[in-house]
Design a protein around this motif. Structure first.
Motif, PDB file in Angstrom:
ATOM      1  N   THR A 175      23.437  55.568   8.716  1.00 28.05           N
ATOM      2  CA  THR A 175      23.406  56.237   7.416  1.00 28.05           C
ATOM      3  C   THR A 175      24.766  56.863   7.103  1.00 28.05           C
ATOM      4  OG1 THR A 175      22.651  58.339   8.355  1.00 28.05           O
ATOM      5  CG2 THR A 175      20.944  56.778   7.654  1.00 28.05           C
ATOM      6  N   PHE A 176      24.933  57.195   5.844  1.00 26.69           N
ATOM      7  CA  PHE A 176      26.165  57.844   5.364  1.00 26.69           C
ATOM      8  C   PHE A 176      25.747  59.103   4.623  1.00 26.69           C
ATOM      9  CE2 PHE A 176      29.231  58.286   1.786  1.00 26.69           C
ATOM     10  CZ  PHE A 176      30.368  58.555   2.520  1.00 26.69           C
ATOM     11  N   LEU A 177      26.051  60.267   5.203  1.00 24.23           N
ATOM     12  CA  LEU A 177      25.688  61.547   4.608  1.00 24.23           C
ATOM     13  C   LEU A 177      26.906  62.469   4.604  1.00 24.23           C
ATOM     14  CD1 LEU A 177      23.542  63.476   3.458  1.00 24.23           C
ATOM     15  CD2 LEU A 177      23.029  64.146   5.799  1.00 24.23           C
ATOM     16  N   PRO A 178      27.638  62.508   3.480  1.00 24.85           N
ATOM     17  CA  PRO A 178      28.790  63.410   3.416  1.00 24.85           C
ATOM     18  C   PRO A 178      28.329  64.870   3.423  1.00 24.85           C
ATOM     19  CG  PRO A 178      28.572  62.125   1.374  1.00 24.85           C
ATOM     20  CD  PRO A 178      27.449  61.743   2.270  1.00 24.85           C
ATOM     21  N   SER A 179      29.087  65.713   4.071  1.00 22.65           N
ATOM     22  CA  SER A 179      28.728  67.128   4.128  1.00 22.65           C
ATOM     23  C   SER A 179      29.818  67.984   3.505  1.00 22.65           C
ATOM     24  CB  SER A 179      28.480  67.540   5.582  1.00 22.65           C
ATOM     25  OG  SER A 179      29.610  67.279   6.368  1.00 22.65           O
ATOM     26  N   LYS A 180      29.435  69.183   3.114  1.00 24.49           N
ATOM     27  CA  LYS A 180      30.354  70.118   2.476  1.00 24.49           C
ATOM     28  C   LYS A 180      31.551  70.388   3.385  1.00 24.49           C
ATOM     29  CE  LYS A 180      30.373  74.502   0.078  1.00 24.49           C
ATOM     30  NZ  LYS A 180      29.568  75.596  -0.444  1.00 24.49           N
ATOM     31  N   GLY A 181      32.746  70.354   2.799  1.00 25.23           N
ATOM     32  CA  GLY A 181      33.968  70.612   3.541  1.00 25.23           C
ATOM     33  C   GLY A 181      34.580  69.376   4.176  1.00 25.23           C
ATOM     34  N   TRP A 223      39.872  63.714  -0.838  1.00 20.70           N
ATOM     35  CA  TRP A 223      39.432  64.971  -1.425  1.00 20.70           C
ATOM     36  C   TRP A 223      38.425  65.631  -0.526  1.00 20.70           C
ATOM     37  CZ3 TRP A 223      36.813  60.594  -2.555  1.00 20.70           C
ATOM     38  CH2 TRP A 223      35.457  60.660  -2.727  1.00 20.70           C
ATOM     39  N   CYS A 224      38.257  66.928  -0.702  1.00 18.75           N
ATOM     40  CA  CYS A 224      37.336  67.703   0.109  1.00 18.75           C
ATOM     41  C   CYS A 224      36.042  67.868  -0.655  1.00 18.75           C
ATOM     42  CB  CYS A 224      37.956  69.075   0.412  1.00 18.75           C
ATOM     43  SG  CYS A 224      36.920  70.084   1.470  1.00 18.75           S
ATOM     44  N   LEU A 225      34.933  67.515  -0.038  1.00 21.89           N
ATOM     45  CA  LEU A 225      33.624  67.616  -0.660  1.00 21.89           C
ATOM     46  C   LEU A 225      33.215  69.084  -0.700  1.00 21.89           C
ATOM     47  CD1 LEU A 225      31.323  65.867  -1.774  1.00 21.89           C
ATOM     48  CD2 LEU A 225      30.346  65.894   0.515  1.00 21.89           C
ATOM     49  N   GLU A 226      32.851  69.568  -1.878  1.00 23.76           N
ATOM     50  CA  GLU A 226      32.442  70.978  -2.013  1.00 23.76           C
ATOM     51  C   GLU A 226      31.025  71.090  -2.489  1.00 23.76           C
ATOM     52  OE1 GLU A 226      35.274  73.039  -4.420  1.00 23.76           O
ATOM     53  OE2 GLU A 226      36.856  72.699  -2.997  1.00 23.76           O
ATOM     54  N   MET A 251      29.497  62.371   8.696  1.00 19.29           N
ATOM     55  CA  MET A 251      29.629  61.347   7.683  1.00 19.29           C
ATOM     56  C   MET A 251      28.722  60.167   8.024  1.00 19.29           C
ATOM     57  SD  MET A 251      32.893  59.132   6.391  1.00 19.29           S
ATOM     58  CE  MET A 251      33.721  60.377   5.487  1.00 19.29           C
ATOM     59  N   PHE A 252      29.022  59.403   9.074  1.00 20.15           N
ATOM     60  CA  PHE A 252      28.169  58.297   9.479  1.00 20.15           C
ATOM     61  C   PHE A 252      27.293  58.768  10.626  1.00 20.15           C
ATOM     62  CE2 PHE A 252      31.791  56.162   7.542  1.00 20.15           C
ATOM     63  CZ  PHE A 252      31.144  55.294   6.688  1.00 20.15           C
ATOM     64  N   CYS A 253      26.020  58.438  10.556  1.00 19.64           N
ATOM     65  CA  CYS A 253      25.067  58.850  11.587  1.00 19.64           C
ATOM     66  C   CYS A 253      24.206  57.667  11.987  1.00 19.64           C
ATOM     67  CB  CYS A 253      24.143  59.946  11.062  1.00 19.64           C
ATOM     68  SG  CYS A 253      24.980  61.426  10.501  1.00 19.64           S
ATOM     69  N   GLU A 254      23.683  57.745  13.181  1.00 21.06           N
ATOM     70  CA  GLU A 254      22.695  56.784  13.660  1.00 21.06           C
ATOM     71  C   GLU A 254      21.414  57.585  13.835  1.00 21.06           C
ATOM     72  OE1 GLU A 254      21.924  52.806  14.961  1.00 21.06           O
ATOM     73  OE2 GLU A 254      23.806  53.603  14.265  1.00 21.06           O
ATOM     74  N   VAL A 255      20.361  57.246  13.092  1.00 24.29           N
ATOM     75  CA  VAL A 255      19.116  58.001  13.141  1.00 24.29           C
ATOM     76  C   VAL A 255      17.953  57.077  13.487  1.00 24.29           C
ATOM     77  CG1 VAL A 255      19.865  59.790  11.520  1.00 24.29           C
ATOM     78  CG2 VAL A 255      18.726  57.756  10.651  1.00 24.29           C
ATOM     79  N   GLU A 256      16.958  57.657  14.147  1.00 25.18           N
ATOM     80  CA  GLU A 256      15.729  56.920  14.418  1.00 25.18           C
ATOM     81  C   GLU A 256      14.716  57.296  13.348  1.00 25.18           C
ATOM     82  OE1 GLU A 256      14.181  56.231  18.535  1.00 25.18           O
ATOM     83  OE2 GLU A 256      12.477  57.395  17.741  1.00 25.18           O
ATOM     84  N   LEU A 257      14.137  56.306  12.711  1.00 27.79           N
ATOM     85  CA  LEU A 257      13.202  56.543  11.623  1.00 27.79           C
ATOM     86  C   LEU A 257      11.878  55.842  11.880  1.00 27.79           C
ATOM     87  CD1 LEU A 257      15.649  55.912   8.639  1.00 27.79           C
ATOM     88  CD2 LEU A 257      14.875  58.121   9.494  1.00 27.79           C
ATOM     89  N   LEU A 258      10.826  56.365  11.274  1.00 29.80           N
ATOM     90  CA  LEU A 258       9.507  55.755  11.314  1.00 29.80           C
ATOM     91  C   LEU A 258       9.076  55.505   9.878  1.00 29.80           C
ATOM     92  CD1 LEU A 258       6.741  55.007  12.596  1.00 29.80           C
ATOM     93  CD2 LEU A 258       6.142  57.426  12.385  1.00 29.80           C
TER      94      LEU A 258
END
Length: 151
Positions: free
Chosen positions: A80-86, A148-151, A1-8
């Motif tokens: 970042t916020f990236l919801p994933s399936k399930g 709710w569950c993301l599908e 769900m929440f991630c810490e990413v390095e970007l350029l």
């Protein structure tokens, strides 16, 4: 769900932001980076951009002849916020329709939850429509948080 990413990112700064010594302030570069992320909002790979958490490096600027803009390679960390399936998400009901509800969940303004995914609930029309369960639990606008569950 929440991630810490390095970007350029290559950040374009207008030449008019040069000071009298021909230097562009770090503040101008960071401001432009934040403006660019606000416009971009999200990416398929990383999801919604929520916050720049740290600045790793600002590289040497390169002038582009056509525009006169100066491009700086910037390396930074971003939450970042990236919801994933399930994944189970929590949202607040925003609109109720006979065929389902629209929820708000963090930066997601319109997540649709179909009435088909709420088998024990039935739609009750009226001035303030609701979904009512067999056990008399109620889903209504702006009051109930719904999982709710993301599908």
């Amino acid at each position: 769900m929440f991630c810490e990413v390095e970007l350029l990112r290559d950040v374009a700064v207008l030449a008019e932001n040069l000071d009298r010594n021909g230097v562009i302030s770090q503040r101008s570069i960071i401001t432009r980076l934040l403006e660019d992320l606000v416009k971009e909002k999200s990416s398929k790979d990383h999801g919604y951009f929520l916050a720049v958490t740290s600045l790793k490096n600002i590289g040497k600027g390169e002038v582009v002849d056509e525009s006169g803009d100066i491009f700086f390679p910037v390396v930074f960390n971003c939450r970042t916020f990236l919801p994933s399936k399930g994944e189970i998400l929590q949202g607040v009901v925003h609109h109720i329709f006979s065929h389902g509800v629209f929820l708000r969940c963090g930066p997601i303004k319109y997540a649709f939850l179909s009435a088909r995914k709420m088998p024990n609930y039935h739609y009750v029309a009226g001035e303030n429509p609701v979904f009512l369960s067999d056990e008399l639990a109620k889903i209504e606008n702006d009051i109930v948080s719904v999982l709710w569950c993301l599908e």
